[in-house]
Design a protein around this motif. Structure first.
Motif, PDB file in Angstrom:
ATOM      1  N   TRP A   1       6.127 -12.465 -14.955  1.00  0.00           N
ATOM      2  CA  TRP A   1       5.567 -12.567 -13.549  1.00  0.00           C
ATOM      3  C   TRP A   1       4.034 -12.352 -13.901  1.00  0.00           C
ATOM      4  CZ3 TRP A   1       6.644 -16.159 -10.703  1.00  0.00           C
ATOM      5  CH2 TRP A   1       5.749 -16.360  -9.328  1.00  0.00           C
ATOM      6  N   GLY A   2       3.414 -13.237 -14.111  1.00  0.00           N
ATOM      7  CA  GLY A   2       1.673 -12.841 -14.338  1.00  0.00           C
ATOM      8  C   GLY A   2       1.596 -12.130 -15.623  1.00  0.00           C
ATOM      9  N   LYS A   3       0.255 -12.129 -16.163  1.00  0.00           N
ATOM     10  CA  LYS A   3      -0.301 -11.316 -17.208  1.00  0.00           C
ATOM     11  C   LYS A   3      -0.513 -10.050 -16.935  1.00  0.00           C
ATOM     12  CE  LYS A   3      -2.711 -15.378 -19.207  1.00  0.00           C
ATOM     13  NZ  LYS A   3      -3.836 -16.084 -19.638  1.00  0.00           N
ATOM     14  N   LEU A   4      -1.187  -9.390 -15.733  1.00  0.00           N
ATOM     15  CA  LEU A   4      -1.181  -8.246 -15.321  1.00  0.00           C
ATOM     16  C   LEU A   4      -0.005  -7.445 -14.965  1.00  0.00           C
ATOM     17  CD1 LEU A   4      -4.149  -8.673 -12.966  1.00  0.00           C
ATOM     18  CD2 LEU A   4      -4.180  -8.008 -15.427  1.00  0.00           C
ATOM     19  N   LYS A   5       0.050  -6.342 -15.133  1.00  0.00           N
ATOM     20  CA  LYS A   5       1.283  -5.468 -14.927  1.00  0.00           C
ATOM     21  C   LYS A   5       1.086  -4.421 -13.701  1.00  0.00           C
ATOM     22  CE  LYS A   5       3.535  -7.136 -18.174  1.00  0.00           C
ATOM     23  NZ  LYS A   5       4.532  -8.262 -17.972  1.00  0.00           N
ATOM     24  N   LEU A   6       1.932  -3.672 -13.315  1.00  0.00           N
ATOM     25  CA  LEU A   6       2.082  -2.885 -11.949  1.00  0.00           C
ATOM     26  C   LEU A   6       0.956  -1.835 -11.996  1.00  0.00           C
ATOM     27  CD1 LEU A   6       3.377  -2.783  -9.181  1.00  0.00           C
ATOM     28  CD2 LEU A   6       5.005  -1.363 -10.201  1.00  0.00           C
ATOM     29  N   ASP A   7       0.459  -1.450 -13.123  1.00  0.00           N
ATOM     30  CA  ASP A   7      -0.391  -0.268 -13.327  1.00  0.00           C
ATOM     31  C   ASP A   7      -1.679  -0.742 -12.753  1.00  0.00           C
ATOM     32  OD1 ASP A   7      -0.751  -1.873 -15.887  1.00  0.00           O
ATOM     33  OD2 ASP A   7      -1.766  -0.194 -16.618  1.00  0.00           O
ATOM     34  N   SER A   8      -1.945  -1.957 -12.982  1.00  0.00           N
ATOM     35  CA  SER A   8      -3.185  -2.555 -12.706  1.00  0.00           C
ATOM     36  C   SER A   8      -3.493  -2.357 -11.005  1.00  0.00           C
ATOM     37  CB  SER A   8      -3.368  -4.134 -13.225  1.00  0.00           C
ATOM     38  OG  SER A   8      -2.415  -4.868 -12.380  1.00  0.00           O
ATOM     39  N   PHE A   9      -2.294  -2.525 -10.342  1.00  0.00           N
ATOM     40  CA  PHE A   9      -2.430  -2.490  -9.017  1.00  0.00           C
ATOM     41  C   PHE A   9      -2.313  -0.929  -8.668  1.00  0.00           C
ATOM     42  CE2 PHE A   9       0.009  -2.085  -5.028  1.00  0.00           C
ATOM     43  CZ  PHE A   9      -0.819  -2.317  -3.988  1.00  0.00           C
TER      44      PHE A   9
ATOM     45  N   ASN B   1       0.799  -1.021   0.051  1.00  0.00           N
ATOM     46  CA  ASN B   1       0.011  -0.052  -0.115  1.00  0.00           C
ATOM     47  C   ASN B   1       0.795   1.183  -0.138  1.00  0.00           C
ATOM     48  OD1 ASN B   1      -2.598  -1.234   0.024  1.00  0.00           O
ATOM     49  ND2 ASN B   1      -2.382  -1.529   2.227  1.00  0.00           N
ATOM     50  N   LYS B   2       2.004   1.220   0.822  1.00  0.00           N
ATOM     51  CA  LYS B   2       2.889   2.404   0.569  1.00  0.00           C
ATOM     52  C   LYS B   2       3.494   2.603  -0.784  1.00  0.00           C
ATOM     53  CE  LYS B   2       5.789   2.380   3.956  1.00  0.00           C
ATOM     54  NZ  LYS B   2       7.064   2.158   4.680  1.00  0.00           N
TER      55      LYS B   2
ATOM     56  N   THR C   1      -4.792  -5.233  -3.250  1.00  0.00           N
ATOM     57  CA  THR C   1      -3.700  -5.584  -2.535  1.00  0.00           C
ATOM     58  C   THR C   1      -3.822  -7.311  -2.289  1.00  0.00           C
ATOM     59  OG1 THR C   1      -3.241  -3.680  -1.253  1.00  0.00           O
ATOM     60  CG2 THR C   1      -2.277  -5.507  -0.626  1.00  0.00           C
ATOM     61  N   ASN C   2      -4.936  -7.514  -1.650  1.00  0.00           N
ATOM     62  CA  ASN C   2      -5.185  -9.262  -1.463  1.00  0.00           C
ATOM     63  C   ASN C   2      -5.252  -9.809  -2.631  1.00  0.00           C
ATOM     64  OD1 ASN C   2      -5.176  -8.653   1.340  1.00  0.00           O
ATOM     65  ND2 ASN C   2      -7.498  -8.443   1.185  1.00  0.00           N
ATOM     66  N   GLU C   3      -5.726  -9.620  -3.593  1.00  0.00           N
ATOM     67  CA  GLU C   3      -5.695 -10.319  -4.866  1.00  0.00           C
ATOM     68  C   GLU C   3      -4.361 -10.301  -5.494  1.00  0.00           C
ATOM     69  OE1 GLU C   3     -10.083  -9.197  -6.603  1.00  0.00           O
ATOM     70  OE2 GLU C   3      -8.516  -7.775  -7.120  1.00  0.00           O
TER      71      GLU C   3
END
Length: 256
Positions: A58-66, A9-10, A73-75
């Motif tokens: 590392w996974g299909k999604l990228k950092l922008d999706s978070f 979250n930080k 965060t939990n997902e």
């Protein structure tokens, strides 16, 4: 168990305010969060950790999706841990890294080996260090690099390993890790040296073996791996994890 939510979250709060970073976040992977089998690791005799560089793609999604709120965060944590377990448990087909992990596990009486990465992210499904090149953001690279090293230090502090294999060069950032984690270092000097291979003790107790990444194209890679496994075996079985006894046992050993 390591709690990741606060730091994630930080990270999100820091990056969301830097809108000039957002286009780059589309090419940076989600954080590499390993599953920790605490009881399996804590109960293992030799408490072995293997540290890779980063896991490309590392996974299909990228950092922008978070960062931009499409993934909680939990997902994020759950998705990373599931992917980690799937890779760890299935037989390695193409991954030279996972094949070497299997060799260490076999030498370790098939006890659990904890796999970590030096970097928290990859860039464009390749080396994280590419973020530090050409017209990319140096500030963003430094920020994510520092987060990666802080994360690795937290993991090692929690695990308190007796054996660590470091696989790779880490783009010159090895010394920063040492400054944050190592209080005492005893480097063993061999009569015959090989680039990228070293044996040392950290904090008077942990056997640290550095060797080239299994996917690299260095000469004599197989021989280096074999020698690394030999030292690992001597420390854990013949030397009974006593650094002074280990040094005595290998005093006259050479890499042939």
């Amino acid at each position: 168990m390591i709690e990741y939510s606060e730091n994630l979250n930080k990270l999100k709060n820091n990056l969301i305010t830097h809108k000039d970073y957002h286009p780059l976040l589309q090419k940076i992977s989600l954080p590499f969060i390993p599953d920790f089998l605490d009881s399996s690791f804590d109960q293992s005799k030799n408490k072995v950790v293997i540290v890779g560089q980063e896991t490309s793609g590392w996974g299909k999604l990228k950092l922008d999706s978070f960062i931009l709120g499409n993934l909680s965060t939990n997902e994020l944590i759950s998705e990373s841990k599931i992917r980690y377990r799937n890779l760890y448990e299935k037989p390695p087909v193409r991954s030279q890294f996972l094949k070497f992990l299997g060799k260490v596990k076999e030498k370790n009486n098939n006890e659990y080996i904890q796999w970590l990465n030096f970097y928290f992210f990859d860039y464009n499904k390749k080396s994280f260090n590419l973020l530090n090149s050409k017209n990319k953001s140096i500030d963003l690279y430094e920020h994510l690099k520092d987060i990666s090293i802080e994360n690795l230090v937290n993991q090692l502090d929690r695990l308190e390993p007796k054996n660590i294999f470091f696989l790779g060069a880490y783009h010159g950032n090895w010394e920063q890790l040492k400054l944050n984690y190592v209080n005492d270092e005893d480097i063993l000097n061999f009569k015959e040296s090989i680039e990228g291979f070293s044996v040392r003790f950290w904090n008077k107790k942990t056997l640290v073996i550095r060797l080239p990444h299994p996917a690299s194209r260095v000469p004599n890679k197989g021989k280096i791996q074999q020698q690394a496994l030999t030292y690992f075996d001597i420390f854990n079985n013949q030397a009974e994890q006593n650094p002074e006894k280990f040094k005595e046992l290998i005093r006259d050993k050479l890499l042939n």
